[in-house]
Design a protein around this motif. Structure first.
Motif, PDB file in Angstrom:
ATOM      1  N   ILE A   1       5.258  -0.460 -12.582  1.00 59.46           N
ATOM      2  CA  ILE A   1       4.334  -0.446 -11.519  1.00 59.46           C
ATOM      3  C   ILE A   1       3.276  -0.770 -12.180  1.00 59.46           C
ATOM      4  O   ILE A   1       2.252  -2.200 -11.517  1.00 59.46           O
TER       5      ILE A   1
ATOM      6  N   VAL B   1      -3.154   2.817  -5.861  1.00 62.23           N
ATOM      7  CA  VAL B   1      -3.216   2.677  -7.319  1.00 62.23           C
ATOM      8  C   VAL B   1      -4.236   4.150  -7.935  1.00 62.23           C
ATOM      9  O   VAL B   1      -5.329   3.832  -7.714  1.00 62.23           O
TER      10      VAL B   1
ATOM     11  N   VAL C   1       1.750   4.622  -7.000  1.00 65.76           N
ATOM     12  CA  VAL C   1       1.553   3.387  -6.056  1.00 65.76           C
ATOM     13  C   VAL C   1       2.007   3.852  -4.839  1.00 65.76           C
ATOM     14  O   VAL C   1       2.813   4.145  -4.103  1.00 65.76           O
TER      15      VAL C   1
END
Length: 547
Positions: free
Chosen positions: A217, A254, A263
């Motif tokens: 991420i 996000v 996400v």
């Protein structure tokens, strides 16, 4: 000439052949292209997607040559190897293969798209994804723990490690190859998964190890220039990739969730933006009514439907039709998905007070001819939009309602007076996106009469119906569907409808009168697409309710 210009433009952005661009834009079909290529090169034409090719034959030619030169070995008889090529005039590569394999080469021509489909089948990037994940599970990198202790320097370092970078790049490339519209990267308590939305349906693609959550991420946040230290607030960004000579934009969102940040990446491929109204899915009479409404000197045209139903594409196609040097066009969008040359596009930013209403007020001081408001969300925006429509401007906008007739009551419930609605709105259009049957594995299916009658098919038409479905093939990733088409419900505001609005008629009464005046409902539009063999019964049921 215009079609050729568009195909040449597509060819320059996508990097594909002119023939592939003509097929993609719908100007010719695959069979015509294959016949033409066969005559041009003087070799037989084949469709490799319909052949069952042994992996041992595929392995006779190195993978990098197959992918670079767009060719595929299809059969081996004795000492003769048959290959399918997109460009059989490349004698140098044919000589290389003859030397490499020590075999006689029989050359066939195939379309670029069919060869790419076979390459994707035998060299699927998912194998590479598994390889990368496997290499990560060997503790090649020291991954940040899943506790709340968050070492910023450590996680930033993890995000830049080669295996993490490679995994993220492969996920993005795989989404592009599979034609996904969205990528979902989701952390849960005991698992971490990646899903793609393809033709409106989510499919699970992979489950990376849970311990990679922060590194993966964070890598995406670094690529989209977001703050990797901020994990408590939602963030939005963009990633731009250069792919095969063209560019692909990813809109990144996000969101902090219970077990980490989720996400979602929206793929914005301008080369796939369909601005030709004749290819969106309109019936002939519907398209004529829609064009008449947007070409009026003033008034309002509303497009309605749920999120992801193609409303923006329909509006962009209308703006493309109206975009002339004599017109001043301004749009307020949240977000601006595609850049349209010649149109003044404004990005809404509510945090600083740039709302739809504020943008609309400013537009009216900019000498506009045509205004597009991304969405009418409240009374203030509706009131300004209607006043603009009544004072000599063409206004295009969207609303979230289930069908065209219920849009009237939605405006009235916002507080807009009935006489303002009846005098300002030219036409309301409702739409849904139905999945197309894959042309490569399309086959006829028997459907009982009762099912068709229950669907809403007229008893007289039952005998003329042939229903189809896709059996599943590599081209459609075994789903039976490839691409989508819009179902439309187009309701012009005729005098009879205006009178019903003024007397406060119900949605049911308005719908009944609109149908009497010739309106095709979403279900009827779906039944027509079913009759033409474009979609399936399941899709018609999913996208519309019985009238």
């Amino acid at each position: 000439m215009e079609q050729l210009d568009k195909a040449l433009e597509d060819q320059s952005t996508s990097g594909s052949s002119l023939g592939s661009s003509l097929v993609k834009l719908g100007y010719i079909n695959e069979s015509d292209l294959m016949e033409f290529l066969s005559r041009q090169f003087g070799v037989p034409a084949v469709d490799p997607t319909k052949l069952d090719i042994d992996q041992k034959i595929i392995d006779l030619i190195p993978a990098h040559m197959i992918q670079k030169y767009l060719l595929v070995p299809i059969a081996l008889k004795g000492n003769t190897l048959s290959i399918a090529m997109a460009d059989p005039s490349n004698h140098f590569i044919i000589d290389d293969i003859r030397f490499l394999t020590r075999k006689n080469i029989q050359v066939n021509v195939a379309t670029e798209s069919s060869i790419i489909s076979v390459i994707q089948q035998y060299f699927d990037p998912s194998t590479s994804l598994e390889d990368v994940i496997g290499s990560m599970e060997d503790d090649d990198i020291d991954v940040v723990s899943m506790t709340d202790d968050f070492d910023l320097d450590s996680v930033e370092n993890e995000a830049e490690q080669a295996p993490v970078v490679k995994l993220v790049n492969l996920i993005l490339m795989d989404a592009i190859k599979k034609g996904a519209s969205d990528i979902h990267i989701e952390p849960y308590e005991k698992m971490f998964r990646v899903r793609f939305r393809i033709d409106g349906v989510l499919y699970e693609i992979m489950k990376p190890p849970l311990k990679l959550k922060n590194a993966l991420i964070s890598r995406i946040k670094i690529m989209s220039r977001l703050d990797i230290a901020e994990r408590r607030l939602p963030q939005d960004g963009r990633i731009k990739l250069r792919v095969r000579g063209g560019e692909m934009d990813f809109r990144v969102s996000v969101l902090p969730t219970l077990f980490g940040e989720k996400v979602v990446l929206r793929l914005l491929d301008k080369s796939n933006l369909q601005l030709d109204m004749t290819k969106l899915g309109f019936e002939e009479t519907q398209l004529k009514l829609f064009k008449e409404a947007i070409h009026k000197p003033y008034g309002m045209v509303l497009v309605t439907g749920p999120t992801g139903s193609g409303k923006t594409t329909t509006l962009y196609s209308a703006l493309s039709e109206l975009n002339k040097t004599t017109e001043n066009i301004s749009t307020a969008e949240d977000p601006v998905e595609f850049n349209l040359p010649g149109i003044n596009q404004v990005q809404i930013h509510e945090a600083i007070g740039l709302t739809f209403a504020a943008a609309l007020r400013s537009f009216l001081r900019q000498d506009p001819d045509i205004i597009m408001v991304g969405e009418i969300r409240d009374f203030e925006t509706a009131e300004i939009a209607i006043k603009a429509a009544l004072t000599g401007h063409m206004v295009l906008s969207t609303l979230h309602t289930n069908d065209a007739p219920s849009t009237i009551n939605r405006l009235l419930n916002m507080g807009v007076e009935p006489f303002l609605v009846s005098s300002s709105v030219n036409l309301i259009l409702a739409q849904r996106l139905a999945r197309r049957v894959c042309l490569q594995c399309k086959e006829e299916v028997e459907v009982p009469e009762e099912v068709l009658l229950d669907l809403g098919v007229d008893e007289d038409d039952i005998g003329t119906f042939k229903c189809y479905k896709g059996s599943g093939c590599p081209v459609c990733s075994n789903t039976g569907y490839k691409g989508r088409i819009a179902l439309y419900e187009v309701m012009p505001i005729y005098e009879e409808i205006k009178e019903l609005i003024l007397v406060g008629a119900s949605t049911t009464e308005i719908k009944r009168e609109a149908m009497r005046l010739g309106m095709l409902t979403l279900r009827q539009s779906g039944i027509l697409k079913l009759k033409e063999g474009i979609t399936t019964i399941e899709e018609v049921i999913r996208c519309s309710v019985k009238d």
